[in-house]
Design a protein around this motif. Structure first.
Motif, PDB file in Angstrom:
ATOM      1  N   VAL A  20     -20.971 -31.780   6.400  1.00  0.00           N
ATOM      2  CA  VAL A  20     -22.002 -30.836   5.956  1.00  0.00           C
ATOM      3  C   VAL A  20     -21.625 -29.438   6.445  1.00  0.00           C
ATOM      4  N   PRO A  21     -21.419 -28.489   5.549  1.00  0.00           N
ATOM      5  CA  PRO A  21     -21.023 -27.145   6.011  1.00  0.00           C
ATOM      6  C   PRO A  21     -22.175 -26.407   6.678  1.00  0.00           C
ATOM      7  N   VAL A  22     -21.803 -25.444   7.500  1.00  0.00           N
ATOM      8  CA  VAL A  22     -22.764 -24.546   8.134  1.00  0.00           C
ATOM      9  C   VAL A  22     -22.618 -23.177   7.476  1.00  0.00           C
ATOM     10  N   VAL A  23     -23.708 -22.668   6.907  1.00  0.00           N
ATOM     11  CA  VAL A  23     -23.704 -21.362   6.258  1.00  0.00           C
ATOM     12  C   VAL A  23     -24.389 -20.368   7.194  1.00  0.00           C
ATOM     13  N   LEU A  24     -23.675 -19.315   7.566  1.00  0.00           N
ATOM     14  CA  LEU A  24     -24.151 -18.322   8.523  1.00  0.00           C
ATOM     15  C   LEU A  24     -24.652 -17.086   7.776  1.00  0.00           C
ATOM     16  N   CYS A  25     -25.939 -16.784   7.929  1.00  0.00           N
ATOM     17  CA  CYS A  25     -26.583 -15.689   7.191  1.00  0.00           C
ATOM     18  C   CYS A  25     -26.916 -14.549   8.153  1.00  0.00           C
ATOM     19  N   HIS A  26     -26.330 -13.388   7.903  1.00  0.00           N
ATOM     20  CA  HIS A  26     -26.490 -12.239   8.798  1.00  0.00           C
ATOM     21  C   HIS A  26     -27.788 -11.489   8.527  1.00  0.00           C
ATOM     22  N   GLY A  27     -28.079 -10.537   9.420  1.00  0.00           N
ATOM     23  CA  GLY A  27     -29.287  -9.731   9.284  1.00  0.00           C
ATOM     24  C   GLY A  27     -28.969  -8.265   9.037  1.00  0.00           C
ATOM     25  N   PHE A  28     -29.888  -7.392   9.455  1.00  0.00           N
ATOM     26  CA  PHE A  28     -29.805  -5.946   9.228  1.00  0.00           C
ATOM     27  C   PHE A  28     -29.577  -5.235  10.559  1.00  0.00           C
ATOM     28  N   PRO A  29     -28.730  -4.205  10.589  1.00  0.00           N
ATOM     29  CA  PRO A  29     -27.742  -3.835   9.577  1.00  0.00           C
ATOM     30  C   PRO A  29     -26.419  -4.485   9.964  1.00  0.00           C
ATOM     31  N   GLU A  30     -26.143  -5.617   9.384  1.00  0.00           N
ATOM     32  CA  GLU A  30     -25.001  -6.416   9.818  1.00  0.00           C
ATOM     33  C   GLU A  30     -24.129  -6.825   8.640  1.00  0.00           C
ATOM     34  N   LEU A  31     -23.240  -7.776   8.914  1.00  0.00           N
ATOM     35  CA  LEU A  31     -22.266  -8.256   7.942  1.00  0.00           C
ATOM     36  C   LEU A  31     -21.904  -9.686   8.323  1.00  0.00           C
ATOM     37  N   ALA A  32     -21.178 -10.367   7.434  1.00  0.00           N
ATOM     38  CA  ALA A  32     -20.607 -11.654   7.821  1.00  0.00           C
ATOM     39  C   ALA A  32     -19.774 -11.513   9.096  1.00  0.00           C
ATOM     40  N   PHE A  33     -19.183 -10.334   9.290  1.00  0.00           N
ATOM     41  CA  PHE A  33     -18.374 -10.041  10.482  1.00  0.00           C
ATOM     42  C   PHE A  33     -19.157 -10.254  11.777  1.00  0.00           C
ATOM     43  N   SER A  34     -20.487 -10.143  11.719  1.00  0.00           N
ATOM     44  CA  SER A  34     -21.313 -10.367  12.908  1.00  0.00           C
ATOM     45  C   SER A  34     -21.136 -11.771  13.469  1.00  0.00           C
ATOM     46  N   TRP A  35     -20.693 -12.709  12.629  1.00  0.00           N
ATOM     47  CA  TRP A  35     -20.539 -14.115  13.013  1.00  0.00           C
ATOM     48  C   TRP A  35     -19.097 -14.444  13.411  1.00  0.00           C
ATOM     49  N   ARG A  36     -18.249 -13.441  13.655  1.00  0.00           N
ATOM     50  CA  ARG A  36     -16.829 -13.715  13.883  1.00  0.00           C
ATOM     51  C   ARG A  36     -16.599 -14.696  15.035  1.00  0.00           C
TER      52      ARG A  36
END
Length: 327
Positions: A32-48
């Motif tokens: 089961v994949p894990v989908v990481l959803c960022h917030g404001f003011p952020e990016l997918a990069f926030s989950w690096r």
């Protein structure tokens, strides 16, 4: 090479739900994949930090730049950023990847998205992880009216309802804007005190008066990491990100027909001790609305928990995944 290129997997793109979503994928394509959803003011990069840790532990992980952000499409209508579009993007991304269900993990605004996923797209959700952002039951009245009355007209979410000005202020100097927000601990306790206008959380006033050299908070990001955020918002602007907030009333109206509980799926809530915007106390009512809930606290962290305390966040997520979704 930029930090985006050295710290993230190669970007991929998916034409879904009427937009193009840029996303980053790592780990084995199994389970089961894990989908990481960022917030404001952020990016997918926030989950690096989480992308690497989860992938190294053998989990399939996907982190999108959500609509309006980063390398993804930036529609030009406010209503293109309502909760149906935001959750619809995530469901359509699963379709693109050939995935039936995923574990959705969200921080800040991404937390609102992931807690709404089981209400709007219940068949696509295997589990939910909220980081800082709790499940929030539907307000008894328009939330913008409530916030204006409680916090004043310059409280940032209320101020965001104004056209054009928020984008102009935030976008005038994106390096300054992101340096102001991305601090450790990023609790922004000063924002909880009334501004000259009498409003609390009046980020407009604080940002315009801010002097980075005099800020006692430690920078959260290295110069290379800061450049990823500053360049992204310089290129993409703030209309899309701010428009997520301009749908609070629309989303509240929409929620009148949605379920009020989450049952049948495991949920994890991770709170941050020093987050003034989303304090741990905000999660206290959650057991009344969620049937299967664990709550954990990250001490010493402000608002940007996955970047401030990555090892602690990774440990909590991996421990929960190992117990609730064993490989």
């Amino acid at each position: 090479m930029s930090a985006l290129e050295t710290m993230m997997p190669p970007v991929q793109r998916a034409a879904v739900n009427g937009v193009e979503i840029a996303y980053y994928e790592a780990g084995p394509r199994q389970g089961v994949p894990v989908v990481l959803c960022h917030g404001f003011p952020e990016l997918a990069f926030s989950w690096r930090h989480q992308i690497k840790a989860l992938a190294d532990a053998g989990h399939w992980v996907i982190a999108p730049d959500q609509r309006g952000y980063g390398l993804s499409s930036k529609p030009d209508k406010v209503t293109d950023y309502d909760i149906d579009h935001l959750t619809g993007d995530m469901a359509a991304l699963l379709d693109h990847l050939g995935v039936e269900r995923a574990i959705f993990c969200g921080h800040d605004w991404g937390g609102i998205v992931v807690w709404q996923m089981p209400l709007i797209h219940p068949s696509r959700v295997a589990g939910v992880i909220g980081l800082n952002t709790p499940f929030i039951p539907r307000a008894p009245a328009d939330p913008i009216v409530i916030m204006r009355n409680r916090f004043g007209p310059d409280m940032y979410i209320v101020w965001f309802q104004n056209p054009d000005e928020p984008e102009a202020v935030l976008g005038a100097d994106t390096t300054k804007t992101m340096s102001f927000f991305m601090r450790r601990p990023a609790a922004l306790q000063a924002a909880a005190q009334p501004s000259a206008s009498g409003s609390t959380f009046a980020f407009k006033d604080l940002l315009q008066q801010w002097d980075g050299a005099a800020d006692p908070r430690d920078p959260l990001l290295t110069p290379d990491e800061l450049a990823v955020f500053a360049d992204s918002f310089r290129n993409g602007g703030f209309f899309g990100p701010v428009s997520w907030y301009r749908n609070f009333t629309r989303n509240w109206e929409r929620a009148e027909t949605l379920p009020t509980r989450i049952d049948g799926i495991p949920c994890l809530m991770i709170t941050a001790e020093l987050d003034a915007v989303l304090p741990p106390s905000a999660a206290e009512p959650m057991p009344a609305f969620i049937g299967d809930l664990e709550t954990k606290l990250v001490r010493g962290s402000g608002h940007w928990t996955q970047q401030e305390k990555p090892d602690e966040v990774n440990s909590l997520i991996l421990d929960w995944l190992d117990r609730r979704f064993p490989k």
